[in-house]
Write a protein that holds these residues in place. Structure first.
Motif, mmCIF file in Angstrom:
data_model
loop_
_atom_site.group_PDB
_atom_site.id
_atom_site.type_symbol
_atom_site.label_atom_id
_atom_site.label_comp_id
_atom_site.label_asym_id
_atom_site.label_seq_id
_atom_site.Cartn_x
_atom_site.Cartn_y
_atom_site.Cartn_z
ATOM 1 N N ARG A 68 0.828 -1.205 0.000
ATOM 2 C CA ARG A 68 0.000 0.000 0.000
ATOM 3 C C ARG A 68 0.862 1.254 0.000
ATOM 4 O O ARG A 68 0.588 2.211 -0.720
ATOM 5 N N ASP A 119 0.388 2.231 -3.695
ATOM 6 C CA ASP A 119 -1.057 2.455 -3.552
ATOM 7 C C ASP A 119 -1.882 1.198 -3.750
ATOM 8 O O ASP A 119 -2.950 1.240 -4.358
ATOM 9 N N ASP A 179 -4.604 -1.202 -3.288
ATOM 10 C CA ASP A 179 -5.882 -0.943 -2.628
ATOM 11 C C ASP A 179 -6.658 -2.246 -2.417
ATOM 12 O O ASP A 179 -6.138 -3.343 -2.659
ATOM 13 N N GLU A 236 -9.924 4.287 0.490
ATOM 14 C CA GLU A 236 -8.746 3.430 0.604
ATOM 15 C C GLU A 236 -7.644 4.128 1.385
ATOM 16 O O GLU A 236 -6.805 3.493 1.978
#
Lengths: 81, 385
Positions: free
Chosen positions: A33, A37, A39, B312
């Motif tokens: 993450r 990124d 998700d 997120e």
């Protein structure tokens, strides 16, 4: 399967589900993450790929243990024959 | 009838594209919905579908050429067309006499041809690493002048072009958002919702099905949003030529962040009519294609409303900007444990903040508040989705 082989399989699956990620650039100790990124959609696709390729069904409650390459190795080594 | 296949508009922020590849040639039979060409845009490579049945008569725009939206890319014979032989025999150019305007003229633009349009056969001269990087950067590798052996496009060529072109996607987003803020009188509302029942339901559901059938929270949100749009007019549709038109079908666009930077919002079409499982499968495929740079033109042009889910990350709420010609956009923040009052006592609950950016030319805050409240009601009752 040796640790190196397992790491390679994991990286192959990772770059298959996230084609915009370069395998060579993945840092083992840092969470996906934070690196690129990753998700919830990526995590789900990763779990599906692990099930398909390695026969390991990772419960949703264990997703945190797939967060980085190091964590994946620790979690999967015990479960992959 | 002779038909014209034109470069379709792919949303507010795209006004030109480069033909990368044709999947058809003269004589190819095409059906409505077939992907016939790949077009490179500021949003990455897009598969463009055709909207008529027929037979391709002529490819007008060759690969490597950058053209404005509306440009005639190919000529077709559609049902009832005169046989091709008469015009085809007359040769290129004269065969086009049935079309009244020269290529590109009615699009209001000038047909631009790049200095060295590479023939399709040069495609192979892009190294695999360069091709991969080009896709990440949204660069049209085929259009670059290569510095490698025999003019091959190298990784360095792509990186150099990427520095220029990533400015292209940023500029496209800036142009669309400026237009939005200039033309649309936005109002914003937000609503914090206790979604503990939903996260519990989802955890139980996902524990009871095989991994391939697990659902994401966002899929529930997409479905709840589509049903709410159907129930509450004024939020799903297009504002054009000074008036709003509610869309008969609800197509929820999902904002997908690209890792190379930038954003696309392709639609899950007919969202309200699809069972959760189907919707989830399409959602998964859509995100995968968006990240691989393989979206279809129809998916980018279709959204009647967009959901942007920054949940997120770590932000509580999003204040989303409408994508014209749409009139509303819904945001979802991060779901997290928060103190919440239940029966007079403060207890930890899973809380999500929903937000709405909507268009004052069409609705007022009162209707917007009703819209958000209905969305929340649907969401907390996942069995109804």
């Amino acid at each position: 399967m040796t640790r190196e082989e397992l790491a390679k399989r994991i990286l192959d699956l990772l770059t298959e589900i996230a084609p915009d990620v370069e395998a060579a650039s993945v840092i083992p100790g840092i969470d996906f993450r934070d690196q690129f990124d990753f998700d919830s959609m990526d995590t789900l696709n990763f779990a599906i790929a692990l099930h398909r390729e390695l026969g390991v069904e990772v419960p949703e409650a264990d997703y945190a243990q797939l967060a980085s390459l190091d964590k994946c190795l620790a979690y999967l080594e015990a479960r992959v024959k | 009838m002779p038909g014209e296949f034109r470069l379709p508009a792919l949303g507010a922020d795209m006004d030109e594209g480069t033909i990368v590849e044709w999947h058809v040639g003269p004589g190819s039979r095409v059906k409505r919905g077939d992907v016939v060409a790949v077009v490179e845009t500021d949003k990455g490579a897009i598969d463009v579908e055709i909207f008529e049945d027929g037979v391709v008569r002529e490819i007008v725009v060759q690969p490597g050429t950058r053209v404005p939206v509306g440009t005639v890319l190919a000529l077709l014979e559609t049902e009832g067309s005169p046989p091709a032989a008469a015009t085809a025999a007359a040769g290129r150019g004269e065969g086009r006499t049935p079309s009244p305007a020269p290529v590109g003229e009615d699009a209001g633009g000038v047909r631009e041809v790049s200095l060295a349009p590479p023939p399709a056969s040069l495609r192979a001269r892009v190294s695999p690493a360069a091709r991969k990087r080009a896709r990440e950067l949204g660069v049209d590798a085929e259009s670059l002048r290569g510095s490698g052996p025999a003019g091959a496009v190298t990784l360095e060529d792509v990186e150099a072009a990427g520095k220029v072109e990533s400015g292209g996607m940023r500029a496209a987003i800036a142009a669309a958002m400026s237009r939005s803020k200039r033309e649309i009188p936005h109002y914003y509302l937000s609503l914090a919702v206790d979604v503990t029942a939903v996260t519990d339901w989802l955890a139980a559901h996902n524990a009871s099905v095989p991994v391939t059938r697990r659902l994401l929270f966002a899929a529930l949100l997409v479905k709840a949003l589509a049903l709410t749009c159907r129930q509450t007019p004024g939020f799903s549709g297009f504002h054009r030529d000074g008036r709003f038109e509610e869309s008969a079908a609800v197509h929820v666009g999902v904002a997908v962040a690209l890792r190379g930077g930038g954003l696309v919002a392709p639609a899950i079409t007919d969202t309200a009519d699809k069972p959760l499982e189907v919707l989830m499968e399409e959602f998964r495929a859509l995100v995968a294609r968006a990240r691989a740079g393989r979206l279809r033109a129809s998916e980018l042009a279709a959204p009647t409303i967009i959901l942007t889910s920054l949940g997120e990350g770590s932000v509580d709420a999003v204040f989303p900007i409408i994508q014209p010609p749409q009139v509303a956009i819904v945001g979802a923040g991060a779901i997290g444990a928060r103190p919440w009052v239940v029966d007079g006592a403060v207890v930890p609950r899973q809380v999500l903040t929903l937000s709405l950016g909507a268009d004052h030319r069409v609705t007022d805050g009162r209707l917007g508040a009703q819209f958000l409240a209905r969305l929340a009601q649907r969401l907390v009752d996942p069995g109804s989705l």
